[in-house]
Motif scaffolding. Structure first.
Motif, PDB file in Angstrom:
ATOM      1  N   VAL A   1    -103.535 -19.972  31.500  1.00 27.97           N
ATOM      2  CA  VAL A   1    -104.319 -18.852  30.987  1.00 27.97           C
ATOM      3  C   VAL A   1    -104.504 -17.791  32.068  1.00 27.97           C
ATOM      4  O   VAL A   1    -104.322 -16.599  31.827  1.00 27.97           O
ATOM      5  N   TRP A   2    -104.827 -18.243  33.281  1.00 26.79           N
ATOM      6  CA  TRP A   2    -105.054 -17.253  34.330  1.00 26.79           C
ATOM      7  C   TRP A   2    -103.754 -16.595  34.766  1.00 26.79           C
ATOM      8  O   TRP A   2    -103.750 -15.447  35.208  1.00 26.79           O
ATOM      9  N   THR A   3    -102.614 -17.312  34.606  1.00 25.01           N
ATOM     10  CA  THR A   3    -101.331 -16.661  34.880  1.00 25.01           C
ATOM     11  C   THR A   3    -101.121 -15.499  33.916  1.00 25.01           C
ATOM     12  O   THR A   3    -100.716 -14.402  34.306  1.00 25.01           O
ATOM     13  N   TYR A   4    -101.431 -15.740  32.648  1.00 28.15           N
ATOM     14  CA  TYR A   4    -101.285 -14.669  31.666  1.00 28.15           C
ATOM     15  C   TYR A   4    -102.244 -13.522  31.989  1.00 28.15           C
ATOM     16  O   TYR A   4    -101.866 -12.350  31.902  1.00 28.15           O
ATOM     17  N   ALA A   5    -103.462 -13.891  32.402  1.00 28.68           N
ATOM     18  CA  ALA A   5    -104.425 -12.851  32.765  1.00 28.68           C
ATOM     19  C   ALA A   5    -103.880 -11.999  33.908  1.00 28.68           C
ATOM     20  O   ALA A   5    -103.991 -10.767  33.899  1.00 28.68           O
ATOM     21  N   VAL A   6    -103.239 -12.673  34.880  1.00 28.72           N
ATOM     22  CA  VAL A   6    -102.656 -11.929  36.002  1.00 28.72           C
ATOM     23  C   VAL A   6    -101.531 -11.017  35.497  1.00 28.72           C
ATOM     24  O   VAL A   6    -101.414  -9.867  35.899  1.00 28.72           O
ATOM     25  N   LEU A   7    -100.726 -11.545  34.558  1.00 28.76           N
ATOM     26  CA  LEU A   7     -99.646 -10.733  33.995  1.00 28.76           C
ATOM     27  C   LEU A   7    -100.189  -9.499  33.282  1.00 28.76           C
ATOM     28  O   LEU A   7     -99.521  -8.477  33.185  1.00 28.76           O
ATOM     29  N   LEU A   8    -101.416  -9.611  32.761  1.00 28.02           N
ATOM     30  CA  LEU A   8    -102.026  -8.454  32.114  1.00 28.02           C
ATOM     31  C   LEU A   8    -102.551  -7.474  33.153  1.00 28.02           C
ATOM     32  O   LEU A   8    -102.478  -6.261  32.974  1.00 28.02           O
ATOM     33  N   ILE A   9    -103.117  -8.016  34.240  1.00 27.59           N
ATOM     34  CA  ILE A   9    -103.765  -7.141  35.216  1.00 27.59           C
ATOM     35  C   ILE A   9    -102.755  -6.466  36.140  1.00 27.59           C
ATOM     36  O   ILE A   9    -102.877  -5.286  36.430  1.00 27.59           O
ATOM     37  N   VAL A  10    -101.736  -7.246  36.588  1.00 24.41           N
ATOM     38  CA  VAL A  10    -100.864  -6.708  37.632  1.00 24.41           C
ATOM     39  C   VAL A  10    -100.221  -5.371  37.243  1.00 24.41           C
ATOM     40  O   VAL A  10    -100.309  -4.408  37.999  1.00 24.41           O
ATOM     41  N   PRO A  11     -99.599  -5.269  36.047  1.00 22.77           N
ATOM     42  CA  PRO A  11     -99.013  -3.972  35.723  1.00 22.77           C
ATOM     43  C   PRO A  11    -100.058  -2.859  35.703  1.00 22.77           C
ATOM     44  O   PRO A  11     -99.776  -1.735  36.112  1.00 22.77           O
ATOM     45  N   LEU A  12    -101.268  -3.197  35.263  1.00 28.35           N
ATOM     46  CA  LEU A  12    -102.299  -2.166  35.184  1.00 28.35           C
ATOM     47  C   LEU A  12    -102.786  -1.777  36.575  1.00 28.35           C
ATOM     48  O   LEU A  12    -103.005  -0.604  36.860  1.00 28.35           O
ATOM     49  N   TYR A  13    -102.898  -2.796  37.453  1.00 29.15           N
ATOM     50  CA  TYR A  13    -103.285  -2.496  38.832  1.00 29.15           C
ATOM     51  C   TYR A  13    -102.217  -1.629  39.481  1.00 29.15           C
ATOM     52  O   TYR A  13    -102.511  -0.610  40.126  1.00 29.15           O
ATOM     53  N   TYR A  14    -100.942  -2.032  39.291  1.00 28.45           N
ATOM     54  CA  TYR A  14     -99.806  -1.278  39.832  1.00 28.45           C
ATOM     55  C   TYR A  14     -99.869   0.164  39.354  1.00 28.45           C
ATOM     56  O   TYR A  14     -99.640   1.108  40.102  1.00 28.45           O
TER      57      TYR A  14
END
Lengths: 275, 312
Positions: A14-27
């Motif tokens: 679940v947290w991997t998916y959360a990271v996948l959601l955040i990383v592009p947005l952070y980038y």
């Protein structure tokens, strides 16, 4: 329920998916403050300085100013028209028990099965035939029609929960149908109205394909969603400017979501359930 | 309306309400159904009319906006069925649905179950899951464009990890273009769908799961054997929605990211409708594909409905 040790893989996934959601947005957010060289050299680093140069470049080169005004105009007017049409309709359908009313309700709910996109070209012909092609006005007239099934169905459900005695009491005092709608039903189903407004706000503000085809590329008329992709062509591969422009178009939705988070989730969930 | 009264014997007996009350509540109210007419007319002009028009235009030979129109009957159907690009689009759409839908629904259901158990941090997760649902299609496309272009995020990360040989021009390569579009659907679809499932699972009574656990069922069994059957019809509704969104909505992603290329490797049916109407100006062809798409949607909906029918 207890969550045991065997939940470790679940937490990780679940947290991997959360990271996948955040990383592009952070980038995205970080790149909006960077130059191309900085982005390529350190894609994940925090920007070295927080200048708004990319934002102003994006704002001017894609004419985002008028585009935001146009989007706001189309969204607000469409929302107003949607409520103006859907409230009386839902009121009528919620109160009557006749065959005709239930047939009408069925027609509205069948609308969920019509994907809006299917009729893109005929709608384009309709816009041309009414002389409203390449105007925001047509979108203001058109968008409420697409919102009608969901809005009417949700409002009817809310209005059915209002006790009939309320209306009967008002009738005794000589209230007209309009007064009953205006002073009893409308205030009492405000949560339903909020749901409808939020759902339609999202759809109207984010609408892309119809705006592209019907309003077209004129910077005076086009909405922000149509203006945004032009940044890709104008700036070539200046990712700083591209991301800055995208961030600008997300701000209104983001603000509304963060303030009304619970309300909005409930609205979207309700909306989807009714579909 | 019924009323409950106590008889001298102590037993409660139901009395039917006086018929007068029933009659009054059934009389039609003043200013009734007519108030629904404006909304219905609006809806008919802008939605039902254009949808009906698709079927008419599909039977016309109309090679461009300003060109003479003639009746083609089933001629367009023959043209479409003889066109290899159409069959590429059929294949791409089938692949897209066959890959994206199962992944999305299964992952979203499990994620929704996870969130519904309120593990630590579930509020943060809930907030994040919603984000793709808020972002407009062009903005999502820009995110993916920046991430997948030759000098973008993905290639940068691969190079940073010492996997430089794996870098690719993801959106411009025939073997990966369609996969990128599917990834975009799945990336943004899971979160939103999971919130829907979490909300529905939240209304399933807690003791149902607890009873199963007392009987020795693990979370995996509880998730699939107890909760899934309970919300089965809801899963069906959400699947139908995602099916429609994927089938019809893919035109926008394709238009923004790959323009159907390279070649026709990422042309989907709904993009073909757009492309034939607004780029190739072959209107009869475009709307014929529209009709086919419409029928495919209908068949798909019925199939999904059947698959998720409650069977106790």
């Amino acid at each position: 329920m207890k969550l045991g040790k065997r939940w470790l893989p679940a937490h990780l996934l679940v947290w991997t998916y959360a990271v996948l959601l955040i990383v592009p947005l952070y980038y995205f957010l970080a790149s909006a403050f960077k130059s191309n060289e900085e982005i390529f050299a350190h894609p994940f680093a925090l920007p070295e300085s927080f200048g708004f140069g990319n934002f102003t470049t994006a704002y001017h080169s894609a004419d985002l100013g008028p585009a935001i005004v146009n989007s706001a105009l189309v969204t607000v007017l469409s929302l107003a028209l949607t409520l103006l049409l859907a409230l009386p309709a839902a009121f009528a359908l919620a109160r009557s028990t006749g065959r005709l009313a239930s047939a009408m309700e069925k027609v509205f709910s069948l609308g969920f099965l019509i994907p809006t996109f299917a009729a893109l070209f005929p709608t384009f012909l309709l816009a041309a035939a009414t002389g409203l092609f390449h105007t925001r006005a047509f979108m203001v007239l058109f968008l409420p029609a697409t919102a009608m099934p969901l809005s009417v169905v949700i409002l009817v459900q809310f209005m059915r929960t209002i006790p009939r005695e309320m209306e009967e009491a008002a009738r005794m005092d000589g209230a007209s149908t309009y007064t009953v709608l205006r002073h009893i039903y409308t205030p009492m189903c405000l949560p339903g109205i909020a749901t409808v407004v939020l759902l339609n706000f999202l759809t109207f503000w984010n609408e892309y394909l119809y705006s592209l085809v019907i309003i077209g590329p004129d910077p005076e008329q086009r909405t922000v969603q149509v203006a945004l992709p032009t940044l890709k062509a104008i700036t070539g591969t200046d990712y700083g400017v591209l991301t800055a422009g995208t961030v600008l178009t997300l701000i209104p939705v983001w603000v509304v979501y963060t303030v009304l988070q619970k309300r909005m989730q409930a609205a979207l969930v309700n909306g989807a359930v009714k579909m | 309306m019924t009323t409950l009264t106590s008889t001298p014997g102590g037993a409660a007996v139901r009395h039917p309400a006086p018929p007068a009350t029933t009659a009054r509540s059934r009389t039609p109210r003043q200013g009734g159904t007519i108030l629904a007419v404006p909304a219905l007319v609006w809806y008919a002009i802008f939605m039902i009319g254009p949808v009906a028009a698709i079927f008419v235009i599909a039977a016309l030979h109309w090679p461009g906006m300003l060109q003479p129109v003639s009746f083609a009957g089933l001629g367009n159907v023959r043209t479409v069925l003889d066109d290899p690009v159409f069959w590429d689009a059929v294949r791409n759409t089938a692949v897209q649905l066959a890959v994206a839908l199962p992944i999305m629904i299964v992952c979203a259901y499990m994620l929704g179950y996870y969130v519904a158990q309120r593990p630590p941090g579930h509020r943060v997760i809930r907030y994040l899951l919603f984000i793709p649902g808020l972002i407009s299609t062009p903005a999502k496309a820009m995110v993916f464009y920046a991430a997948l272009s030759p000098d973008g995020l993905v290639n940068g990360a691969l190079q940073g990890a010492g996997l430089g040989s794996l870098t690719d021009a993801w959106l411009a390569s025939p073997s990966t273009a369609l996969a990128c579009l599917i990834a975009l659907d799945v990336w943004s679809g899971i979160g939103f769908t999971a919130v829907l499932f979490a909300a529905r699972l939240g209304s399933v009574p807690d003791d149902l799961g607890e009873a199963a656990q007392l009987d020795g069922a693990g979370h995996w069994r509880t998730m699939w054997r107890i909760h899934f059957p309970v919300i089965r019809d809801y899963v069906g509704v959400v699947t139908m929605l995602q099916f429609l969104w994927t089938l019809f909505g893919s035109a926008q992603h394709v238009l923004l990211l790959t323009q159907g290329g390279p070649g026709s490797s990422s042309t989907t049916l709904s993009f073909l409708v757009y492309q034939k109407a607004f780029i190739a100006a072959d209107l009869g062809y475009s709307q014929t594909v529209g009709v086919i798409l419409f029928l495919a949607g209908l068949v798909g909906l019925l199939a999904i409905r059947r698959a998720f029918r409650q069977n106790y």
